[in-house]
Design a protein around this motif. Structure first.
Motif, PDB file in Angstrom:
ATOM      1  N   THR A   1       0.811  -1.213   0.000  1.00  0.00           N
ATOM      2  CA  THR A   1       0.000   0.000   0.000  1.00  0.00           C
ATOM      3  C   THR A   1       0.845   1.264   0.000  1.00  0.00           C
ATOM      4  OG1 THR A   1      -0.187  -0.161   2.399  1.00  0.00           O
ATOM      5  CG2 THR A   1      -1.986  -1.084   1.098  1.00  0.00           C
ATOM      6  N   TRP A   2       2.012   1.230   0.650  1.00  0.00           N
ATOM      7  CA  TRP A   2       2.876   2.417   0.661  1.00  0.00           C
ATOM      8  C   TRP A   2       4.134   2.228  -0.182  1.00  0.00           C
ATOM      9  CZ3 TRP A   2       7.876   1.899   2.416  1.00  0.00           C
ATOM     10  CH2 TRP A   2       8.156   0.788   3.237  1.00  0.00           C
ATOM     11  N   LEU A   3       4.596   0.981  -0.316  1.00  0.00           N
ATOM     12  CA  LEU A   3       5.830   0.756  -1.071  1.00  0.00           C
ATOM     13  C   LEU A   3       5.594   0.872  -2.581  1.00  0.00           C
ATOM     14  CD1 LEU A   3       8.782   0.230  -0.564  1.00  0.00           C
ATOM     15  CD2 LEU A   3       8.331  -2.234  -0.664  1.00  0.00           C
ATOM     16  N   GLY A   4       4.398   0.490  -3.032  1.00  0.00           N
ATOM     17  CA  GLY A   4       4.081   0.609  -4.454  1.00  0.00           C
ATOM     18  C   GLY A   4       4.149   2.051  -4.939  1.00  0.00           C
ATOM     19  N   PRO A   5       3.436   2.982  -4.297  1.00  0.00           N
ATOM     20  CA  PRO A   5       3.534   4.384  -4.728  1.00  0.00           C
ATOM     21  C   PRO A   5       4.941   4.960  -4.593  1.00  0.00           C
ATOM     22  CG  PRO A   5       1.591   4.054  -3.359  1.00  0.00           C
ATOM     23  CD  PRO A   5       2.381   2.784  -3.295  1.00  0.00           C
ATOM     24  N   LEU A   6       5.668   4.575  -3.535  1.00  0.00           N
ATOM     25  CA  LEU A   6       7.041   5.060  -3.370  1.00  0.00           C
ATOM     26  C   LEU A   6       7.921   4.567  -4.505  1.00  0.00           C
ATOM     27  CD1 LEU A   6       9.260   6.472  -1.756  1.00  0.00           C
ATOM     28  CD2 LEU A   6       9.533   4.358  -0.416  1.00  0.00           C
ATOM     29  N   CYS A   7       7.778   3.297  -4.851  1.00  0.00           N
ATOM     30  CA  CYS A   7       8.529   2.729  -5.962  1.00  0.00           C
ATOM     31  C   CYS A   7       8.180   3.451  -7.263  1.00  0.00           C
ATOM     32  CB  CYS A   7       8.224   1.235  -6.072  1.00  0.00           C
ATOM     33  SG  CYS A   7       8.894   0.450  -7.539  1.00  0.00           S
ATOM     34  N   GLY A   8       6.884   3.734  -7.452  1.00  0.00           N
ATOM     35  CA  GLY A   8       6.460   4.453  -8.649  1.00  0.00           C
ATOM     36  C   GLY A   8       7.041   5.849  -8.715  1.00  0.00           C
ATOM     37  N   LEU A   9       7.071   6.539  -7.575  1.00  0.00           N
ATOM     38  CA  LEU A   9       7.652   7.880  -7.515  1.00  0.00           C
ATOM     39  C   LEU A   9       9.119   7.865  -7.912  1.00  0.00           C
ATOM     40  CD1 LEU A   9       7.610  10.881  -6.634  1.00  0.00           C
ATOM     41  CD2 LEU A   9       8.110  10.100  -4.313  1.00  0.00           C
ATOM     42  N   LEU A  10       9.888   6.943  -7.338  1.00  0.00           N
ATOM     43  CA  LEU A  10      11.316   6.860  -7.649  1.00  0.00           C
ATOM     44  C   LEU A  10      11.547   6.453  -9.102  1.00  0.00           C
ATOM     45  CD1 LEU A  10      12.591   5.129  -4.376  1.00  0.00           C
ATOM     46  CD2 LEU A  10      12.787   7.536  -5.006  1.00  0.00           C
ATOM     47  N   THR A  11      10.747   5.499  -9.588  1.00  0.00           N
ATOM     48  CA  THR A  11      10.882   5.071 -10.987  1.00  0.00           C
ATOM     49  C   THR A  11      10.605   6.226 -11.934  1.00  0.00           C
ATOM     50  OG1 THR A  11      10.220   2.809 -10.423  1.00  0.00           O
ATOM     51  CG2 THR A  11      10.050   3.449 -12.731  1.00  0.00           C
ATOM     52  N   GLY A  12       9.582   7.019 -11.623  1.00  0.00           N
ATOM     53  CA  GLY A  12       9.254   8.167 -12.468  1.00  0.00           C
ATOM     54  C   GLY A  12      10.373   9.193 -12.512  1.00  0.00           C
ATOM     55  N   LEU A  13      10.990   9.458 -11.369  1.00  0.00           N
ATOM     56  CA  LEU A  13      12.080  10.434 -11.339  1.00  0.00           C
ATOM     57  C   LEU A  13      13.299   9.922 -12.106  1.00  0.00           C
ATOM     58  CD1 LEU A  13      11.875  11.648  -7.612  1.00  0.00           C
ATOM     59  CD2 LEU A  13      11.078  12.838  -9.680  1.00  0.00           C
ATOM     60  N   VAL A  14      13.610   8.628 -11.953  1.00  0.00           N
ATOM     61  CA  VAL A  14      14.734   8.047 -12.706  1.00  0.00           C
ATOM     62  C   VAL A  14      14.432   8.082 -14.204  1.00  0.00           C
ATOM     63  CG1 VAL A  14      16.042   5.929 -13.145  1.00  0.00           C
ATOM     64  CG2 VAL A  14      15.506   6.593 -10.794  1.00  0.00           C
ATOM     65  N   THR A  15      13.195   7.775 -14.570  1.00  0.00           N
ATOM     66  CA  THR A  15      12.794   7.821 -15.979  1.00  0.00           C
ATOM     67  C   THR A  15      12.959   9.227 -16.551  1.00  0.00           C
ATOM     68  OG1 THR A  15      11.179   6.041 -15.651  1.00  0.00           O
ATOM     69  CG2 THR A  15      10.884   7.436 -17.581  1.00  0.00           C
ATOM     70  N   ALA A  16      12.502  10.216 -15.794  1.00  0.00           N
ATOM     71  CA  ALA A  16      12.590  11.600 -16.269  1.00  0.00           C
ATOM     72  C   ALA A  16      14.032  12.051 -16.448  1.00  0.00           C
ATOM     73  CB  ALA A  16      11.870  12.528 -15.293  1.00  0.00           C
ATOM     74  N   ALA A  17      14.923  11.574 -15.587  1.00  0.00           N
ATOM     75  CA  ALA A  17      16.320  12.024 -15.624  1.00  0.00           C
ATOM     76  C   ALA A  17      17.170  11.261 -16.625  1.00  0.00           C
ATOM     77  CB  ALA A  17      16.937  11.899 -14.230  1.00  0.00           C
TER      78      ALA A  17
END
Length: 254
Positions: A138-154
């Protein structure tokens, strides 16, 4: 037709050949192990062009091959129900990260790409096998998504930490293949919107990306043929070793 070819006319025959061979190889890797097309493409093209150009080239082949992967398996509804918090976080973090960080041609961009490739390669070679308690999703999924999105953007690489997270869910083989296709599709679409917001993904870039769909699909079909004839485990190890060397080179030399 002119807009389709203008990018390749600008970069010349040698670079065009590099792009074609890169997507054949990237497609073959995806055909054998089910992932790796954008990772290989970003890594190899990052040696010769800016990450922005490389990311724009992979939009069409990455999107269509991921949709192909997403369409098979029969678990889409269940996976959407389970993974939507991570997917929503990936989408919006990629868009916000594109506005904040951006995949530009600055001196840090190639180093960031190399670092992402190296981390992914090391995880693939020596990373522990994780098993996630469903309560923590419930909390690790969104956190993982947030980090993945930032890595993708960079960097244009959208496997870290999404792939380790999905592997920790202990999905079946068919579910895992479809979950990867789902995650990568969301990442690619968000990346395309991010590039478009930076005026990078115009008609010329989309035309150039459309043309590399053919070598990517040919490579993918060749990889699927090869998968029946070689050890997937050995191929995967060689893939991560090569990716690690490439990532280390980009990290050090940019």
């Amino acid at each position: 037709m002119t807009s389709l070819l203008s990018f390749y006319q600008d970069i010349g025959p040698t670079m065009t050949l590099l792009v074609v061979l890169t997507f054949v190889l990237a497609g073959a890797v995806k055909g054998v192990i089910g992932l790796g097309l954008p990772t290989v493409a970003m890594g190899l093209l990052g040696l010769a062009m800016s990450p922005t150009q490389a990311a724009a080239l992979l939009i069409v082949p990455s999107t269509l091959t991921n949709l192909w992967q997403l369409a098979s398996g029969g678990h889409l509804r269940a996976l959407l129900h389970r993974l939507w918090p991570m997917l929503v976080a990936i989408f919006f973090a990629t868009l916000l990260g594109s506005a904040w960080l951006g995949i530009d041609s600055g001196p840090w961009a190639a180093h960031a790409l190399g670092g992402a490739l190296l981390v992914y390669a090391l995880y693939g070679l020596i990373g522990p096998e994780l098993r996630l308690n469903p309560v923590r999703e419930t909390w690790l999924g969104p956190l993982c998504g947030l980090l993945t999105g930032l890595v993708t953007a960079a960097t244009g690489v959208f496997v870290i930490p999404a792939v380790p997270y999905l592997q920790s869910l202990r999905l079946s083989r068919d579910e895992m293949v479809q979950a990867l296709g789902l995650s990568f599709t969301v990442s690619t679409l968000a990346l395309a919107l991010g590039l478009a917001s930076q005026d990078v993904l115009g008609a010329q870039a989309l035309g150039a990306s459309l043309l590399v769909l053919v070598p990517a699909l040919l490579g993918m079909l060749g990889g699927q043929w090869l998968r029946q004839r070689i050890s997937a485990a050995l191929f995967k190890r060689c893939f991560f070793i090569g990716l690690g060397v490439l990532g280390a080179h980009l990290l050090v030399n940019g």
